[in-house]
Design a protein around this motif. Sequence first.
Motif, mmCIF file in Angstrom:
data_model
loop_
_atom_site.group_PDB
_atom_site.id
_atom_site.type_symbol
_atom_site.label_atom_id
_atom_site.label_comp_id
_atom_site.label_asym_id
_atom_site.label_seq_id
_atom_site.Cartn_x
_atom_site.Cartn_y
_atom_site.Cartn_z
ATOM 1 N N THR A 57 6.977 5.992 18.428
ATOM 2 C CA THR A 57 6.014 5.313 17.837
ATOM 3 C C THR A 57 5.909 4.661 16.335
ATOM 4 O O THR A 57 6.474 5.396 15.835
ATOM 5 N N VAL A 58 5.938 3.261 16.155
ATOM 6 C CA VAL A 58 6.109 2.552 15.131
ATOM 7 C C VAL A 58 4.899 2.571 14.455
ATOM 8 O O VAL A 58 3.793 2.191 14.899
ATOM 9 N N LEU A 59 4.645 3.158 13.298
ATOM 10 C CA LEU A 59 3.573 3.003 12.375
ATOM 11 C C LEU A 59 3.864 2.204 11.129
ATOM 12 O O LEU A 59 5.050 2.018 10.563
ATOM 13 N N PRO A 60 2.773 1.400 10.501
ATOM 14 C CA PRO A 60 2.991 0.438 9.459
ATOM 15 C C PRO A 60 2.928 1.408 8.283
ATOM 16 O O PRO A 60 2.366 2.565 7.966
ATOM 17 N N CYS A 61 3.819 0.781 7.260
ATOM 18 C CA CYS A 61 3.854 1.445 6.157
ATOM 19 C C CYS A 61 4.190 0.517 4.882
ATOM 20 O O CYS A 61 4.324 -0.767 5.015
ATOM 21 N N ARG A 62 3.834 0.958 3.663
ATOM 22 C CA ARG A 62 4.153 0.172 2.496
ATOM 23 C C ARG A 62 4.610 0.881 1.548
ATOM 24 O O ARG A 62 4.317 2.196 1.177
ATOM 25 N N ASP A 63 5.884 0.436 1.209
ATOM 26 C CA ASP A 63 6.728 1.278 0.114
ATOM 27 C C ASP A 63 7.238 2.580 0.763
ATOM 28 O O ASP A 63 7.319 3.571 -0.167
#
Length: 162
Positions: A57-63
Amino acid sequence: MGHPDLTASTLALLEQELRSRLAGFAETGRRGLVRVGKGLPVAFGRAARAAGLPLVTVLPCRDGMPVYLAEPDRSAAGELLLLSEQVRLVEYDPADRTSCVTADEGLLRSCARLLAVWDGSPSNGRDATAHLVAYARSHGVAVEVLWPQGARHGAAACAASA
């Protein structure tokens, strides 16, 4: 990957169809890859698990840190994480269509096959399925289109899904 506005009965049809198609992949040592979201991603995750196909599963991330997901994607993410053997963090903004499409293009480049839930309609500014099918084909990714008899769109469209 596919249309984000499918009816509940269509999602049930697709989960059954996906389960039978994914069973063959489970025997090859491949893994299923899905970008977190409600609807079709969850149906894919359930089908992969039932077929014995390991799920990523691909989760969104920031930094490098997972981002907050709004409901109902947050609940869907919880179920997908429980179904998954692995989680990948990918930099994208789940609220931004362009960001999601760019993330999907990057994911497609790492895939051998795309199972696309697509009725053959062109992209409409919200739904990027046609674009992503063409993108996959242009990058040498084998594409298998699923649109079972009786499949329908729902009334409300939402952000693009994997």
